[in-house]
Design a protein around this motif. Structure first.
Motif, short mmCIF file in Angstrom:
data_model
loop_
_atom_site.label_atom_id
_atom_site.label_comp_id
_atom_site.label_asym_id
_atom_site.label_seq_id
_atom_site.Cartn_x
_atom_site.Cartn_y
_atom_site.Cartn_z
N UNK A 128 63.56 10.90 61.89
CA UNK A 128 62.28 11.14 62.68
C UNK A 128 60.98 10.87 62.09
N UNK A 129 60.91 11.21 60.85
CA UNK A 129 59.72 10.91 60.21
C UNK A 129 59.28 9.40 59.91
N UNK A 130 60.51 8.60 59.80
CA UNK A 130 60.31 7.27 59.83
C UNK A 130 59.79 6.75 61.01
N UNK A 131 60.44 7.26 62.10
CA UNK A 131 59.99 6.79 63.51
C UNK A 131 58.59 7.09 63.84
N UNK B 50 52.86 5.05 64.21
CA UNK B 50 51.46 4.95 63.78
C UNK B 50 51.12 3.37 63.23
N UNK B 51 52.08 2.82 63.04
CA UNK B 51 51.74 1.28 62.88
C UNK B 51 51.57 0.57 63.94
N UNK C 239 45.07 9.41 66.23
CA UNK C 239 46.15 8.36 65.40
C UNK C 239 47.36 8.14 66.54
N UNK C 240 47.64 9.20 67.17
CA UNK C 240 48.81 9.14 68.10
C UNK C 240 48.23 9.65 69.45
N UNK C 241 48.75 9.05 70.36
CA UNK C 241 48.41 9.32 71.87
C UNK C 241 49.62 9.82 72.37
N UNK C 242 49.92 10.75 73.19
CA UNK C 242 51.06 11.11 74.03
C UNK C 242 51.01 10.50 75.25
N UNK C 243 52.18 10.10 76.00
CA UNK C 243 52.51 9.83 77.02
C UNK C 243 53.38 10.59 77.75
#
Length: 296
Positions: A228-231, A236-237, A257-261
């Protein structure tokens, strides 16, 4: 019976229960070669082969199954009898072996473990950080931590996190290039970061719920990972959409840095539980760890 015979029988029981010379050796704090020597010595004394071993597999012979059925319960009783001595100590001691997902090790166990280690310096915690579901009884673990929905009913379970919530997230850059999905059915038009489940080897189907309706979506995309952390790192990239746990990415959400949908398709669900097999005597060290981790 000689003392050495008991040691050889204990070695056999460990091999039988672990299904692996390597794991059995680690459990007994022996080298694999010493363990193999003990088994050969026992087989020579009994005049019968107990274990079939190849380069890939370890299995019991018919004689091995018969012997384990007779002595396995006796050794379990001895272990529990020895464990009761902990009740007479000033503080618990001993080795605890646990199977825990990597994310939970980092976010649930590690932040609390220093205080636990300071309070119980004679307890050693050995963690197998595994994302796949394992049979803790078969593999010789004292306990494990998994999502409550994954646990067998015959296990004793203690909550160690509050309810959790899923978040489908992407970087701002990704959402500039691809319009946000309005429904889980829109995900087929997106680059989704897949999750390969370590235990089953299956690709996880993203799960959603709204107004009593449930959906599971087989997503596609340019990248499949098993952690999960790699996902989250890939999201982020700007690689694509990721399916993550909201509470574990709250800093990325707060910073933008991340936006939820698909927020309205992601209700809370029961979190993680420490679980262990029902037994007459729970090890004192495990009882102490439960007190340190449990959520009221």
């Amino acid at each position: 019976m000689k003392t050495g015979d008991l040691g050889e029988l204990a070695a056999f029981v460990a091999i039988a229960e672990e299904g692996s010379f390597r794991r059995a050796a680690a459990r007994l704090n022996l080298t694999p070669s010493t363990l193999s020597h003990s088994l050969r010595s026992l087989e020579q004394k009994l005049g019968v082969r107990l274990v079939n071993r190849t380069t890939r597999t370890t299995s019991l012979t018919e004689a091995g199954h018969a012997l384990l059925a007779q002595i396995g319960p006796a050794f379990a009783s001895i272990e529990m009898a020895v464990e009761t001595i902990n009740d007479f100590r000033d503080r618990p001691a001993g080795l605890l072996r646990m199977s825990i997902p990597r994310t939970v090790v980092a976010r649930v166990l590690t932040p609390r473990f220093r205080a636990f280690a300071d309070q119980y310096p004679d307890v050693t915690l050995e963690i197998a950080a595994e994302n796949g579901f394992v049979d803790i009884v078969k593999q010789g673990f004292d306990a494990g931590i998994r999502l409550g929905e994954s646990l067998d009913r015959d296990m004793i379970a203690v909550r160690v996190t509050p309810d959790l919530r899923t978040a489908v997230v992407a970087s701002p850059d990704y959402l500039l290039r691809f319009p946000p999905p309005e429904s889980p059915r829109d995900l087929h038009r997106h680059r989704c970061i897949g999750w390969r489940q370590a235990g089953s080897g299956a690709l996880y189907r993203w799960e959603f719920e709204q107004d009593g309706r449930t959906l599971s979506v087989a997503v596609n995309g340019p990248l499949v990972l098993d952690d999960p952390d790699l996902m989250v790192g890939a999201a982020l990239e700007g690689v694509g959409l990721a399916y993550a746990t909201e509470q574990y990415i709250d800093d990325h959400l707060a910073s933008g840095r991340l936006i939820r949908v698909l927020d309205d398709w992601c209700p809370p669900y029961p979190g993680f539980f420490l679980y262990y097999p029902s037994r007459r005597q729970t090890p004192a060290a495990l009882r102490a760890l439960i007190e340190a981790l449990k959520v009221p």
